[in-house]
Enzyme design. Structure first.
Site, PDB file in Angstrom:
ATOM      1  N   GLU A  13       0.798  -1.091  -0.253  1.00  0.00           N
ATOM      2  CA  GLU A  13       0.129   0.483  -0.037  1.00  0.00           C
ATOM      3  C   GLU A  13       0.415   1.494  -0.647  1.00  0.00           C
ATOM      4  O   GLU A  13       1.514   1.297   0.846  1.00  0.00           O
ATOM      5  CB  GLU A  13      -0.994   0.332   1.221  1.00  0.00           C
TER       6      GLU A  13
ATOM      7  N   LYS B 114     -10.255   1.133  -1.873  1.00  0.00           N
ATOM      8  CA  LYS B 114      -9.769  -0.074  -0.266  1.00  0.00           C
ATOM      9  C   LYS B 114     -11.630   0.995   0.151  1.00  0.00           C
ATOM     10  O   LYS B 114     -11.938   1.799  -0.212  1.00  0.00           O
ATOM     11  CB  LYS B 114      -9.674   1.764   0.181  1.00  0.00           C
TER      12      LYS B 114
ATOM     13  N   CYS C 286      -4.963  -3.419   3.343  1.00  0.00           N
ATOM     14  CA  CYS C 286      -4.988  -2.560   4.562  1.00  0.00           C
ATOM     15  C   CYS C 286      -5.410  -2.787   5.674  1.00  0.00           C
ATOM     16  O   CYS C 286      -5.681  -3.959   6.298  1.00  0.00           O
ATOM     17  CB  CYS C 286      -3.726  -1.465   4.919  1.00  0.00           C
TER      18      CYS C 286
END
Length: 276
Positions: free
Chosen positions: A40, A112, A154
């Site tokens: 990321e 995301k 993440c």
């Protein structure tokens, strides 16, 4: 077939990050096909202003052209952990994972879903990802020579329902590029990754940023886990490559011997309890 996670230290300057990535991409194993994941924020990290300046419309711009070129020239499948992409008619961005095949074609992307708006007992203290980014609203599972890839980024790791949904859509390899903080990484990184691998009986490929970025400290510990949750390779500190073979027969055997996906009953029970 082999899986590779690249671990680097990144900052707000794309040319410097590009040079770091190039160094490690040129040292990849000769095995093909090869699935390579970047962390990321490997494109830009640590500065809202830099993210806004470097953000590109999805499918356009020199950064995405470079990523595509690497995949094509090296003959690899390349999963870019995240980069900022523009949202039409919005001042915020998406944190977007991009997937390129060995011809350099973008075959999928994922925005995301879960944004890191938390307080952490480190030098940075307060994280508000939503000040710069807007959440995505779609899941993404991609067919590849390695199996079906389930994309995430993440902070998504803390939401097991996302990974169960990816498994239900056929995911066999869970992609978890990250920039975990040192505090949260020490406490939770490996246990969460192992849980996602074990409960979904999937390989997990997790490339992390490492090092000092101003007042931010990222955990590193890039790792590849098999569907039993066992560590196949790990790089705790520094920059480098994490490499492990993909054993599709082991994945099939684990799922056959312990068919948890077929045994799952909660959805059916919940549905029956709430039908009127």
């Amino acid at each position: 077939m082999e899986l590779v996670a690249i671990q680097i230290t990144a900052g707000p300057d794309w040319p410097e990050n590009r040079a770091r990535l190039e160094t490690w991409l040129r040292q990849l194993p000769s095995t093909r096909p090869l699935l390579v994941q970047l962390p990321e924020n490997a494109v830009v990290f640590g500065s809202k202003e830099a993210a806004l300046q470097l953000a590109e419309p999805l499918g356009e711009g020199p950064i995405q052209a470079q990523l595509s070129r690497w995949a094509r020239e090296l003959g690899i499948w390349l999963v870019v952990g995240s980069m900022p992409t523009r949202i039409e008619h919005s001042e915020r961005l998406h944190a977007t994972s991009l997937v390129y095949n060995e011809q350099g074609e973008r075959v999928g992307h994922y925005h995301k879903l879960h944004l890191f708006d938390v307080d952490v007992a480190d030098g940075h203290g307060r994280y508000r990802e939503s000040a710069t980014y807007a959440p995505g609203d779609e899941l993404c599972v991609i067919d590849s020579p390695f199996g079906r890839l389930g994309l995430s980024i993440c902070y998504d790791l803390r939401f097991p329902e996302l990974y169960r949904a990816l498994r239900e859509r056929g995911a066999e390899i869970l992609m978890v590029p990250a920039a975990f903080t040192r505090v949260t990484g020490l406490a939770h990184w490996l246990p969460l990754l192992q849980a996602r691998a074990i409960e979904n009986q999937c390989y997990v490929l997790a490339a992390g940023l490492y090092g000092e970025q101003g007042d931010r400290q990222t955990w590193g510990h890039s790792v590849i886990l098999d569907p039993w949750g066992e560590i196949q390779a790990c790089l705790p500190k520094g920059e480098g490559l994490v490499v492990a073979p993909l054993d599709s027969e082991r994945l099939s055997r684990i799922r056959r011997q312990m068919p948890v996906a077929q045994h799952a009953r909660l959805s059916a029970v919940w549905r029956n309890k709430h039908e009127y």
